[in-house]
Scaffold this motif. Structure first.
Motif, short mmCIF file in Angstrom:
data_model
loop_
_atom_site.label_atom_id
_atom_site.label_comp_id
_atom_site.label_asym_id
_atom_site.label_seq_id
_atom_site.Cartn_x
_atom_site.Cartn_y
_atom_site.Cartn_z
N ILE A 34 220.63 -6.86 100.88
CA ILE A 34 220.38 -5.43 101.05
C ILE A 34 220.47 -5.04 102.53
O ILE A 34 220.96 -3.96 102.87
CB ILE A 34 219.03 -5.05 100.39
CG1 ILE A 34 219.25 -5.06 98.87
CG2 ILE A 34 218.53 -3.68 100.87
CD1 ILE A 34 218.01 -4.89 98.04
N SER A 35 220.07 -5.95 103.42
CA SER A 35 220.17 -5.61 104.85
C SER A 35 221.63 -5.50 105.30
O SER A 35 221.92 -4.83 106.28
CB SER A 35 219.42 -6.65 105.69
OG SER A 35 220.13 -7.86 105.72
N TRP A 36 222.56 -6.14 104.57
CA TRP A 36 223.99 -6.01 104.90
C TRP A 36 224.54 -4.65 104.48
O TRP A 36 225.59 -4.22 104.95
CB TRP A 36 224.81 -7.10 104.18
CG TRP A 36 224.61 -8.48 104.70
CD1 TRP A 36 224.14 -8.86 105.92
CD2 TRP A 36 224.92 -9.69 103.99
NE1 TRP A 36 224.12 -10.23 106.00
CE2 TRP A 36 224.60 -10.77 104.84
CE3 TRP A 36 225.45 -9.97 102.72
CZ2 TRP A 36 224.78 -12.10 104.47
CZ3 TRP A 36 225.63 -11.29 102.35
CH2 TRP A 36 225.30 -12.35 103.22
N GLU A 37 223.85 -4.00 103.54
CA GLU A 37 224.38 -2.76 102.97
C GLU A 37 224.56 -1.68 104.02
O GLU A 37 225.43 -0.83 103.89
CB GLU A 37 223.46 -2.25 101.84
CG GLU A 37 223.51 -3.13 100.60
CD GLU A 37 222.59 -2.62 99.50
OE1 GLU A 37 221.77 -1.72 99.76
OE2 GLU A 37 222.70 -3.15 98.38
N TYR A 38 223.73 -1.70 105.07
CA TYR A 38 223.84 -0.67 106.10
C TYR A 38 225.18 -0.73 106.81
O TYR A 38 225.73 0.28 107.19
CB TYR A 38 222.69 -0.81 107.12
CG TYR A 38 221.35 -0.62 106.48
CD1 TYR A 38 220.88 0.66 106.18
CD2 TYR A 38 220.56 -1.72 106.13
CE1 TYR A 38 219.65 0.84 105.56
CE2 TYR A 38 219.34 -1.55 105.51
CZ TYR A 38 218.88 -0.27 105.22
OH TYR A 38 217.68 -0.10 104.59
N GLU A 39 225.69 -1.93 106.96
CA GLU A 39 226.94 -2.09 107.69
C GLU A 39 228.17 -2.12 106.81
O GLU A 39 229.28 -1.93 107.29
CB GLU A 39 226.87 -3.43 108.46
CG GLU A 39 226.70 -3.27 109.95
CD GLU A 39 226.75 -4.63 110.62
OE1 GLU A 39 227.79 -4.94 111.21
OE2 GLU A 39 225.75 -5.37 110.49
N TYR A 40 227.96 -2.41 105.52
CA TYR A 40 229.11 -2.58 104.63
C TYR A 40 229.01 -1.60 103.46
O TYR A 40 228.39 -1.90 102.44
CB TYR A 40 229.19 -4.03 104.12
CG TYR A 40 229.49 -5.00 105.24
CD1 TYR A 40 230.80 -5.34 105.55
CD2 TYR A 40 228.45 -5.52 106.01
CE1 TYR A 40 231.07 -6.19 106.61
CE2 TYR A 40 228.71 -6.37 107.08
CZ TYR A 40 230.02 -6.69 107.37
OH TYR A 40 230.29 -7.53 108.43
N PRO A 41 229.66 -0.44 103.62
CA PRO A 41 229.57 0.60 102.59
C PRO A 41 230.06 0.11 101.22
O PRO A 41 229.55 0.56 100.20
CB PRO A 41 230.45 1.74 103.11
CG PRO A 41 231.02 1.29 104.40
CD PRO A 41 230.43 -0.01 104.80
N GLU A 42 231.05 -0.79 101.23
CA GLU A 42 231.55 -1.28 99.93
C GLU A 42 230.48 -2.11 99.22
O GLU A 42 230.44 -2.16 97.99
CB GLU A 42 232.88 -2.06 100.08
CG GLU A 42 232.79 -3.42 100.76
CD GLU A 42 232.76 -3.36 102.30
OE1 GLU A 42 232.53 -2.27 102.87
OE2 GLU A 42 232.96 -4.42 102.92
#
Ligand SMILES: [Zn+2]
Length: 146
Positions: A34-42
């Motif tokens: 979930i913390s990656w979601e901020y940087e990776y819109p896909e």
């Protein structure tokens, strides 16, 4: 160490069977994705799948009804393209009146099940680039195994 800590850090998850990754349990691996979601819109676009997959592989805390509803939602989302907005709208309705989604702790019963893919196949530390694809694959394998 409290018993709880020991339990949380079991080498393999007592529910989905996933191994620890960098000493992170399933819940912490979910936090990592979930913390990656901020940087990776896909990856953010697959948020519903990520959380649905996690919950379906960790069903003990939820009522049978909540899990059945989640299965239906994931199946309709994958097979018929039911939108996440529509799923949210329906859930909003079905949970109106504060119907309970979580089971009492005393009624939770951990049953380990073997899955083709678990969160540890999706959470590969320092490899967020293809995580969205891994989430889709994870959802597809769960769909087959439901
Ligand atoms: Zn797990």
């Amino acid at each position: 160490m409290k018993i709880d800590d020991k339990f949380e850090k079991a080498e393999f998850c007592p529910e989905c069977g996933a191994p620890l990754v960098d000493n992170m349990n399933c819940w912490e691996q979910l936090g990592g994705i979930i913390s990656w979601e901020y940087e990776y819109p896909e990856l953010l676009a697959e948020h519903f799948k990520t959380v649905a997959c996690y919950n379906l592989q960790h069903p003990a805390q939820f009522t049978d009804e909540a899990i059945a509803g989640l299965k239906t939602a994931l199946i309709e989302h994958l097979d018929n393209g039911l939108s996440v907005a529509e799923i949210r709208r329906r859930n909003g309705k079905s949970y109106e009146g504060n119907r309970r989604v979580l089971k009492d702790i005393s009624k939770r019963n951990l049953v380990q099940r073997k899955w083709k893919m678990t969160i540890s196949d999706v959470y590969i530390p320092h490899c967020p680039e293809r995580a969205a694809e891994r989430v889709k694959e994870w959802a597809a394998t769960i769909r087959e195994e439901l």
